[in-house]
Design a protein around this motif. Sequence first.
Motif, PDB file in Angstrom:
ATOM      1  N   VAL A  47       0.876  -1.171   0.000  1.00 52.29           N
ATOM      2  CA  VAL A  47       0.000   0.000   0.000  1.00 52.29           C
ATOM      3  C   VAL A  47       0.910   1.216   0.000  1.00 52.29           C
ATOM      4  CG1 VAL A  47      -1.761   1.287   1.268  1.00 52.29           C
ATOM      5  CG2 VAL A  47      -1.835  -1.214   1.260  1.00 52.29           C
ATOM      6  N   ARG A  48       0.774   2.061  -1.017  1.00 49.90           N
ATOM      7  CA  ARG A  48       1.657   3.218  -1.095  1.00 49.90           C
ATOM      8  C   ARG A  48       0.877   4.406  -1.668  1.00 49.90           C
ATOM      9  NH1 ARG A  48       2.553  -0.158  -5.352  1.00 49.90           N
ATOM     10  NH2 ARG A  48       2.817   0.761  -7.426  1.00 49.90           N
ATOM     11  N   PRO A  49       1.295   5.602  -1.294  1.00 47.03           N
ATOM     12  CA  PRO A  49       0.587   6.790  -1.804  1.00 47.03           C
ATOM     13  C   PRO A  49       0.689   6.885  -3.319  1.00 47.03           C
ATOM     14  CG  PRO A  49       2.021   7.356   0.049  1.00 47.03           C
ATOM     15  CD  PRO A  49       2.378   5.966  -0.363  1.00 47.03           C
ATOM     16  N   TRP A  64      -4.435   6.236  -2.957  1.00 43.70           N
ATOM     17  CA  TRP A  64      -3.525   5.148  -2.624  1.00 43.70           C
ATOM     18  C   TRP A  64      -3.502   4.099  -3.719  1.00 43.70           C
ATOM     19  CZ3 TRP A  64      -0.558   5.327   1.769  1.00 43.70           C
ATOM     20  CH2 TRP A  64      -0.877   6.346   2.661  1.00 43.70           C
ATOM     21  N   ARG A 110      -0.956  11.125   6.888  1.00 48.03           N
ATOM     22  CA  ARG A 110      -1.328  10.167   5.851  1.00 48.03           C
ATOM     23  C   ARG A 110      -2.829  10.221   5.594  1.00 48.03           C
ATOM     24  NH1 ARG A 110       3.131   9.439   3.114  1.00 48.03           N
ATOM     25  NH2 ARG A 110       4.917   8.965   4.467  1.00 48.03           N
ATOM     26  N   LEU A 157      -5.653   7.163   4.961  1.00 46.64           N
ATOM     27  CA  LEU A 157      -5.213   5.885   5.524  1.00 46.64           C
ATOM     28  C   LEU A 157      -5.803   5.765   6.925  1.00 46.64           C
ATOM     29  CD1 LEU A 157      -3.424   3.330   5.223  1.00 46.64           C
ATOM     30  CD2 LEU A 157      -1.568   4.652   6.282  1.00 46.64           C
TER      31      LEU A 157
END
Length: 460
Positions: free
Chosen positions: A133-135, A141, A375, A378
């Motif tokens: 999971v990454r921006p 995301w 974040r 998230l």
Amino acid sequence: MAYLVKQQHLVAPVTAPIDADHSLPRVCVIGAGSSGLAAVKNLYTKRIPFDCFEQGTEIGGNWLFDNPNGVSACYDTLEINTSCKRMAFSDFPMPKSYPAYASHDQVHDYFEAYAKHFGFRDQITFNTRVQSVRPDPAGGWLVTVTRLNADSKKQQTHHYDAVIVANGHHWSPRLPEPDYPGQTDGTFQGEQIHAHDYRTGDVLDGKHVVVVGAGNSAMDIAVEASKRAKSVALSIRRGQWVMKKLLAGIPFDQIALPGWMPWWATRLRLRVGAILSGGLQKYGLPRPPHAPGESHPVQSETIRKQLAKGLITVNPGIKRLEEDRVIFTDGTTALADLVVWATGYEVNFPFLEEDIVDIKNNSLPLWHRMILPERPGLFFVGLLQPVGAVMPLAEAQSEWITDLLLGELTLPDKETMRREMHIQDRRFKKRFYASPRHTMEVDFDGFLWDLKKERKRRRS
């Protein structure tokens, strides 16, 4: 103290599929255990589009015995430590036929009934592991998943406006660090398992067993070993207050206090419970160096009886392991064919890089145990250790997040969230003695009260 139980009501079942409103933010939910189910139910019934990925083939997480996802810690004698009325979701009570403290299979049946009642089970994607999971640089995301039942094991990446992390925190075993002498260098010739890998008492039959730890799992395994093993030694470095589940025939956690009362009132309730349960010092357990209420509650109905019969011996911490025995810090020894490390769990998110979530010594401060201010989008659900059950708190967090996604709530600015987050974190940690076990502790009723207040305050 008043005899109080949270009121629950059964809402009408969902009888027709609910179509998602694709003008709303799209969400990824990670995990279909108790917290993931709470999140999915709220998203589904509010028409928010989502994908829920579960790496196993079934729902229920830790409450499914031999869960195909491979990370459940459920064992055959496991039962809840919070009574049914206090564990159930607010709009779906547990069956009246259940005992005060349900068994793991009853809890799993309850989750299946919950998913069927609200009609969302077929919305969950099984056999799918979240890899990362990454921006997304463009916003939102990027979630990469692997379909485990696919021949090619090909990875796919999807874009989401928000991600709800609900993968639990009782699946990554924590072992003693540093190792004890003889533990990992081949000196000890017996078997070693973590409590996470314990399933049935068969592994205890006819063996000299040493159980290391003083939490709920340690007590349960030691009791079962006392019925099946040649000998049982319980190694405890720090004494704990062990409370009975029933006092005067009433589940102790149902003798509750309003959430608006200060923490000292809850601590007083726990102290009364510990006193009425009776201490364990007469059975050889060390006197706890902390007061009742300053550690996560440990409960057992049977440990006292087995100790009184002399079926479990109590020893201090471990000094070293030898070929066929364990040497304790006071010089005493215990034969050991099997050592069970009931030494807790690591908070772990293998799909999140450290530059996104930095966990130190099991500690991850969050705003209302949900949000990292840096974040956006998230969310964490159920990442807490309540003096009570996780499920109603995960439900309340899920309702909060759903309202936020619907635009019915607003967040404070990042600076305010950071300040409030650190105040909350210090307040929670101050209540319990410092240890990796007490980094996520909250008071069940107080947390619900605070979240309800915040939800009302943040109405847009």
